[in-house]
Design an enzyme around this catalytic site. Structure first.
Site, PDB file in Angstrom:
ATOM      1  N   LYS A  21      -9.515   1.889  -2.261  1.00 28.88           N
ATOM      2  CA  LYS A  21      -9.785   1.401  -0.900  1.00 28.88           C
ATOM      3  C   LYS A  21     -11.160   1.839  -0.404  1.00 28.88           C
ATOM      4  O   LYS A  21     -11.498   3.025  -0.419  1.00 28.88           O
ATOM      5  CB  LYS A  21      -8.689   1.902   0.036  1.00 28.88           C
ATOM      6  CG  LYS A  21      -8.718   1.319   1.446  1.00 28.88           C
ATOM      7  CD  LYS A  21      -7.471   1.786   2.182  1.00 28.88           C
ATOM      8  CE  LYS A  21      -7.355   1.240   3.587  1.00 28.88           C
ATOM      9  NZ  LYS A  21      -6.105   1.704   4.231  1.00 28.88           N
TER      10      LYS A  21
ATOM     11  N   CYS B 204      -5.058  -3.004   2.647  1.00 27.03           N
ATOM     12  CA  CYS B 204      -4.876  -2.829   4.099  1.00 27.03           C
ATOM     13  C   CYS B 204      -6.133  -3.153   4.906  1.00 27.03           C
ATOM     14  O   CYS B 204      -6.491  -4.308   5.059  1.00 27.03           O
ATOM     15  CB  CYS B 204      -4.368  -1.416   4.392  1.00 27.03           C
ATOM     16  SG  CYS B 204      -3.591  -1.267   6.027  1.00 27.03           S
TER      17      CYS B 204
ATOM     18  N   GLU C 216       0.845  -1.199   0.000  1.00 25.99           N
ATOM     19  CA  GLU C 216       0.000   0.000   0.000  1.00 25.99           C
ATOM     20  C   GLU C 216       0.880   1.248   0.000  1.00 25.99           C
ATOM     21  O   GLU C 216       1.924   1.291   0.673  1.00 25.99           O
ATOM     22  CB  GLU C 216      -0.864  -0.019   1.267  1.00 25.99           C
ATOM     23  CG  GLU C 216      -1.704   1.228   1.502  1.00 25.99           C
ATOM     24  CD  GLU C 216      -2.378   1.232   2.861  1.00 25.99           C
ATOM     25  OE1 GLU C 216      -3.461   1.831   2.965  1.00 25.99           O
ATOM     26  OE2 GLU C 216      -1.831   0.630   3.812  1.00 25.99           O
TER      27      GLU C 216
END
Length: 301
Positions: A127, A172, A47
Site C-alpha cells: 500500500k 483501500c 484488506e
C-alpha cells in the site's frame, strides 16, 4: 473467443481482536469452496483479511503489534489456503500485514498478493497511500493509526499477466486517487483488485466508495473488483459495499449484507478495449508529459 474470468468477491464480516488465524482461515476456506462451486477462476479477499483492523488501537508494545503481522507467506497457519487453492484450481488475492527485513532493517507493510491457480504467489503489492496518523488523538472516538504501524509501499503499481488477462492490485485508500488507476491503465490493465476496510464516517461514505471505483474503471477501461470488511467490528462500523464494476463504470454485482458474503460476476476482459479515445491517451508520452510538465503534439502519438 471472449476472454472470461469468473470472479468471486469474498466480503468478510467482523473479525474480533481475539479471533485466531485458524478461525479466520477457516472462513476464507469456506468462501473459496463456495467460489469454486459456482465456477470462479479467482476469489478476492479484503484488506488485512487475516486479523481485525488493528490500526484502530494505539499500541506501544512492539511484540503486541507484531502479533498482527505475517513474517512469511505462506506460513504455517496460512498454508491450508494455498493448498486448497492448488487442489481446487482457483486463484486468489489476499490482503495482510507483512513484516520483512530489507537491507538489514525491519519493515512493515500493508500488503496484498496475487496467487495463481496452482497456489503460487505471482504478484505482490504494498500500500502506497497510507492514511491516518502516528500518535494517539484523544479527541477522536476511533483512532486511525496506519501511519504508526506501516511503512509506505515500495513496489509501485505493477501489473501481472495472469488469468488470461492483465491484472493489477491496490489497497483501500489507494482507490481514492486517480493516479492509482492511471499508472496501471498506462500498462493496459484489464482488472484491478482492491481490498478495503473503510469505516462509516458520514452518510456519504458508501457513495464515495463506489464513486471512486466506478470512475477509475470507466476512465481506464478496466474491470474493478472492490472487496470489503463489513459490519460492526470491535465497536467500529465498516461500510461493506463490495462491488464488481465493469469497464463502463457500471456495477454488475454488489453485496447486500454486512457479513461474510460471496458475490460473483463473469467478467469479459475483451470489454476493456479502450472506449472512445482512451487508446490514444494511454500512450506513455502523455504520462511523461504529465510528470515533466511539457507539451505533447499529435505527432508524438
Amino acid at each position: 473467443m471472449a476472454r472470461i474470468i469468473t470472479v468471486g468477491a469474498a466480503q468478510l464480516g467482523p473479525i474480533a481482536r481475539n479471533d485466531s488465524r485458524a478461525d479466520v482461515i477457516n472462513r476464507l476456506i469456506d468462501l473459496m469452496k463456495q467460489a469454486k462451486s459456482v465456477g470462479c477462476d479467482l476469489i478476492v479477499f479484503p484488506e488485512l483479511a487475516l486479523t481485525t483492523f488493528f490500526p484502530r488501537w494505539y499500541m506501544e508494545n512492539q511484540v503486541e503489534i507484531d502479533a498482527f503481522f505475517e513474517t512469511e507467506m505462506p506460513g504455517t497457519e496460512t498454508r491450508p489456503l494455498f493448498e486448497l487453492s492448488a487442489h481446487l484450481g482457483i486463484g486468489f488475492y489476499l490482503g495482510y500485514a507483512e513484516l520483512t527485513i530489507e537491507k538489514g532493517q525491519t519493515r512493515r507493510y500493508n500488503t496484498s498478493i496475487l496467487v495463481n491457480k496452482s497456489g503460487q504467489i505471482i504478484g505482490k503489492y504494498r500500500k502506497i497511500h497510507v492514511p491516518g496518523h502516528i500518535e494517539y488523538k484523544p479527541e477522536q472516538t476511533f483512532q486511525h493509526l496506519e501511519r504508526r504501524y506501516f511503512d509506505i509501499g515500495n513496489l509501485g503499481f505493477q501489473v501481472w499477466r495472469a488469468f488470461d488477462g492483465i491484472i493489477g492490485m491496490c489497497i483501500c485508500n489507494d482507490r481514492r486517487w486517480s493516479e492509482t488507476y492511471r499508472v496501471m491503465g498506462l500498462q493496459n490493465v484489464e482488472m484491478i483488485l482492491i481490498g478495503y476496510s473503510t469505516p462509516q464516517e458520514t452518510h456519504l461514505s458508501q457513495f464515495h466508495n463506489h464513486l471512486v471505483m466506478q470512475d477509475g474503471a470507466y476512465q481506464n477501461a478496466t474491470w474493478v473488483v472492490g472487496v470489503a470488511k463489513a459490519g460492526r467490528e470491535e465497536g467500529c462500523d465498516l461500510i461493506g459495499g463490495s462491488a464488481i464494476i465493469a469497464p463502463s463504470g457500471e456495477i454488475v454485482a454488489k453485496s447486500i449484507t454486512l457479513g461474510d458474503e460471496l458475490i460473483v460476476a463473469r467478467c469479459n476482459l475483451d470489454l476493456c478495449q479502450p472506449l472512445s479515445n482512451f487508446e490514444i491517451y494511454r500512450q506513455p508520452q502523455y504520462y511523461q508529459a504529465i510528470c515533466e510538465q511539457k507539451s505533447v503534439t499529435s505527432e508524438d502519438v
